[in-house]
Write a protein that holds these residues in place. Sequence first.
Motif, PDB file in Angstrom:
ATOM      1  N   THR A 193       2.332   0.121   3.650  1.00 36.38           N
ATOM      2  CA  THR A 193       1.339   1.072   4.310  1.00 36.38           C
ATOM      3  C   THR A 193       0.262   1.456   3.127  1.00 36.38           C
ATOM      4  O   THR A 193       0.594   1.359   1.970  1.00 36.38           O
ATOM      5  CB  THR A 193       1.987   2.518   4.791  1.00 36.38           C
ATOM      6  N   THR A 249       8.213  -1.576   4.980  1.00 34.58           N
ATOM      7  CA  THR A 249       6.888  -1.918   5.423  1.00 34.58           C
ATOM      8  C   THR A 249       5.805  -1.398   4.556  1.00 34.58           C
ATOM      9  O   THR A 249       6.151  -0.288   4.201  1.00 34.58           O
ATOM     10  CB  THR A 249       7.001  -0.965   7.134  1.00 34.58           C
ATOM     11  N   SER A 266      -6.786   3.066   7.913  1.00 34.74           N
ATOM     12  CA  SER A 266      -6.026   3.657   8.877  1.00 34.74           C
ATOM     13  C   SER A 266      -6.281   3.228  10.220  1.00 34.74           C
ATOM     14  O   SER A 266      -7.442   2.657  10.419  1.00 34.74           O
ATOM     15  CB  SER A 266      -6.294   5.364   8.998  1.00 34.74           C
ATOM     16  N   THR A 311      -1.673   5.081  12.493  1.00 35.37           N
ATOM     17  CA  THR A 311      -0.893   4.096  11.608  1.00 35.37           C
ATOM     18  C   THR A 311      -1.810   3.914  10.497  1.00 35.37           C
ATOM     19  O   THR A 311      -2.855   3.896  10.437  1.00 35.37           O
ATOM     20  CB  THR A 311      -0.587   3.008  12.579  1.00 35.37           C
ATOM     21  N   TYR A 312      -0.735   3.765   9.465  1.00 41.08           N
ATOM     22  CA  TYR A 312      -1.131   3.133   7.977  1.00 41.08           C
ATOM     23  C   TYR A 312      -0.568   1.969   7.563  1.00 41.08           C
ATOM     24  O   TYR A 312      -0.623   1.582   6.601  1.00 41.08           O
ATOM     25  CB  TYR A 312      -0.780   4.380   7.103  1.00 41.08           C
ATOM     26  N   ASP A 313       0.015   1.393   8.711  1.00 41.85           N
ATOM     27  CA  ASP A 313       0.691   0.146   8.620  1.00 41.85           C
ATOM     28  C   ASP A 313      -0.006  -0.943   8.300  1.00 41.85           C
ATOM     29  O   ASP A 313      -1.173  -1.218   9.268  1.00 41.85           O
ATOM     30  CB  ASP A 313       1.791  -0.012   9.806  1.00 41.85           C
TER      31      ASP A 313
END
Length: 269
Positions: free
Chosen positions: A6, A4, A187, A23-25
């Motif tokens: 990020t 994943t 972010s 989340t930084y995805d």
Amino acid sequence: MGRTLTYPKRSANTVNRYKHRATYDLEAIHSIVNVAPVLHVSLTDPSEPFPVTLPMIGHMGDFHHPSSGLDEPLDIYMHGYVSSRLMNEARSAAASSPDGGLPVSICATMVDGIVLTLTPNSHNYNYRSAVIQGYARPVDDDEERLYAMELITNSVVTDRWRHSRVPPDNAEMQSTTILRVKVVSASGKIRDGGVTDLKKDYENEEVTARVWTGVIPIWQTMGEPVPSAGNQVAPVPEHVTSYIRLRNEESERYAKHAVTVPLPKEEIH
């Protein structure tokens, strides 16, 4: 199982308040940007005492790798009138910094529900938000400009580009500037779930007996298309009706599902 990707945490994009909802995805953040109908773009102007914030239409994509997924590095493309403020500022910044561009922050937000609790202090929204920092530069290559125009047009209504008069003529191309934003950091923050109340409130029988609590799901609904006075096409094309149906179903499904998501342990009192 694949990795994943990020965004790296930096001072500008690290979430501190309710960081368990951050989340930084890449996929999560890019999805929020692409579903939001309006992006708010902020920049600084040395001649003005306040930051400038502009509502824009934009979409994420990769001209060199158009099949890239939302979980891969992408740029943000936006368009506007050639002499508009944002375009002029970006053009000036690109001229003075060949490898950089105009520093911008871009915000996208979707509200999915109103959370009504026992006390006003803990009322909340279910929401999805993303903030992106990057450098904006005008796109000069005609092929990339057409790619971005098609990308943005189809983000408004799926497959609309090929169902309209294309390509744009010379006057339209000359009057339109395409901006490409190279993302540096980003972010997201997502709130879903039900009601969270303090123990002192939910154990107070006098309060619980008179205060209704729960979640009001919110989703954007597109109505029946209204033909223009000069329209000569009937019935409404399938690419329009299917887009409305699928988008309405997706929006409703997300908002209703968000209510059922269990609260994180950090918010259970």
